[in-house]
Design an enzyme around this catalytic site. Structure first.
Site, short mmCIF file in Angstrom:
data_model
loop_
_atom_site.label_atom_id
_atom_site.label_comp_id
_atom_site.label_asym_id
_atom_site.label_seq_id
_atom_site.Cartn_x
_atom_site.Cartn_y
_atom_site.Cartn_z
CG HIS A 30 -1.96 -1.05 1.20
ND1 HIS A 30 -3.31 -0.77 1.17
CD2 HIS A 30 -1.87 -2.41 1.18
CE1 HIS A 30 -4.00 -1.89 1.14
NE2 HIS A 30 -3.15 -2.90 1.15
CG ASP A 69 -4.64 2.24 2.11
OD1 ASP A 69 -5.57 1.63 1.57
OD2 ASP A 69 -3.44 1.95 1.94
CB SER A 121 6.33 -8.55 1.59
OG SER A 121 5.39 -7.50 1.43
CG HIS A 131 0.67 -12.37 -5.39
ND1 HIS A 131 1.83 -11.88 -5.96
CD2 HIS A 131 0.19 -11.36 -4.62
CE1 HIS A 131 2.03 -10.64 -5.54
NE2 HIS A 131 1.07 -10.30 -4.73
CD GLU A 184 5.77 -3.95 -9.49
OE1 GLU A 184 6.24 -5.09 -9.25
OE2 GLU A 184 5.57 -3.11 -8.60
#
Length: 452
Positions: free
Chosen positions: A32, A134, A274, A347, A355
């Protein structure tokens, strides 16, 4: 004019305009934080009439400052540290979800909620023109509104995830007042979902719907993800969706040397970020599937406890010289752009897919939770980008041959699909610049209307 001395401002960013002050507060996960930093860089690069204050926990400041170094050197951005109050059960010094268990991540939300007085004090002191928030901190929109400050919900997730899951109809109107939607209910797209999407007709398999129930589950009596998202959307003045890409430093010599030993496009890079953790049995099947491809590969897997992932017996010896398994953080974008990397097993996190596209890699999509399932459906079935790993509908199980087959399909002639078209879109500076300029223009108009 509103309190705080905000000066005259024009939408064209003229020389007499006072720079618009934007304050950003992302959730404490680097999946984020990075998109917020990307947006800050894009805005500062496209306009001299914007300055940014970036809030994060003190332990994240060095890494965030490195992300923003090009902008901060010109004085356009300042990173301000927050101090998290102590929460029982949360490891001392925790500043992000990295290496935290799922329970630890929930406690981190509690700690950030407890930092609300610090955020409110900074809003009152700094009096920014606009706040980008957020999903975790809907309360900050209320605090901003009390000061006459416009707030915006910045979703780092794909639009399809929001449209499928995070709308009021999912809870009070369809499932019954205050009731939680069941996994069976979440298998079907909500009323009003775009008919052009394949999900409108097919919905999602049972195992994916079961994963979606996390959004509606409260931990320790705290607001669930769904409640936070909807509260934030209802309280804010607008919604922002990301569109830009991250830059990093030079590729580490260790990986540059290893990758350079292989021909162009030969290497398969597998990484799940991560915060996405594969169960041990799934990790084994994925590693054996990579081995079965016969291709060189670099696999980066992490575990909730921070311990190294244990490979299958005899695996390291069989793949010696062509296969590497590691954990921790790697320079993903530089690895993806290396000439020898041709396929990316991901994932299907939204940033990761973009990317991979921008780097020109063939994509293999293996979503494991939440919005990742919807991202995979969007890219593979609707936009014709990437190959999904075949799985059982009832529980999502996949085997080593399913992985091997997906890689083979992705790297085969024609496996690229429409990837080039979308890569050109994401890398078109003119297109991205127009998005940034339009965002600044709309933000300026909203702030000016509120200040008059």
């Amino acid at each position: 004019m509103a309190a705080g001395g905000r000066g005259n401002r024009d939408a064209g960013g003229g020389s007499n305009a006072t720079p618009m002050h934007v304050l950003m507060l992302p959730w404490l996960a680097f999946g984020h934080i990075v998109p917020f930093a990307q947006l800050a860089r894009r805005l500062l690069a496209s306009s001299s009439s914007v300055r940014v204050t970036f809030l994060t926990v003190a332990g994240n400041v060095p890494r965030v400052e490195a992300m923003l170094s090009s902008a901060s050197s010109a004085g356009g951005v300042v990173v301000v540290p927050l101090k998290l109050p102590r929460v029982p059960g949360l490891p001392e010094g925790a500043a992000s979800t990295a290496n935290l268990s799922p329970d630890g991540a929930e406690l981190l939300k509690v700690a950030l909620d407890a930092a609300r007085p610090q955020v409110a004090a900074l809003l009152a002191e700094l009096r920014p023109d606009a706040v980008l928030l957020d999903f975790v901190t809907p309360w900050a929109s209320h605090d901003a509104a009390a000061l006459g400050i416009k707030s915006f919900h910045f979703s780092v997730f794909s639009a399809v995830a929001g449209a499928y899951l995070a709308l009021p109809a999912r809870r009070p109107d369809v499932a019954g007042a205050g009731a939680l939607p069941s996994a069976r209910h979440l298998m079907s797209a909500p009323a009003g979902f775009p008919a052009s999407s394949p999900l409108a007709a097919t919905g999602v398999p049972a195992y994916q719907a079961a994963e979606f129930t996390y959004m509606f589950t409260s931990f320790g009596g705290q607001p669930c993800v769904y409640d936070r998202v909807v509260a934030g959307i209802r309280a804010c003045d607008g919604i922002v969706v990301k569109t830009c890409a991250e830059m990093e430093g030079e590729l580490d010599e260790r990986w540059a040397t290893w990758l350079s030993a292989f021909p162009d496009g030969a290497v398969v890079f597998a990484s799940f970020g991560s915060e996405t953790f594969l169960p041990p049995a799934a990790t084994t099947e994925l590693l054996l599937g990579l081995e079965a491809t016969g291709r060189p590969f670099l696999a980066v897997f992490n575990s909730p406890d921070g311990e190294a992932v244990v490979p299958p017996l005899g695996f390291a010896e069989r793949v010696a010289g062509r296969g590497v398994l590691c954990s921790g953080w790697v320079q993903q974008q530089h690895i993806l752009r290396h000439r020898s990397v041709g396929c990316y097993v991901t994932h299907a996190g939204f940033s990761s897919v973009v990317e991979g596209l921008v780097a020109g890699c063939r994509l293999v999509l293996l979503p494991m939770k939440g919005d990742q399932y919807l991202n995979a459906a969007l890219f593979a079935r609707e936009l014709r980008v990437g190959v999904e790993v075949a799985r059982r509908d009832e529980d999502g199980w996949f085997g080593r041959q399913d992985v091997c087959n997906a890689v083979a399909a992705a790297v085969a002639d024609g496996g690229e699909g429409d990837a080039r078209k979308w890569a050109d879109f994401f890398t078109d500076d003119g297109v991205q610049g127009r998005f940034a300029d339009e965002f600044v223009r709309q933000l300026t108009e909203l702030v000016s209307a509120a200040s008059s």
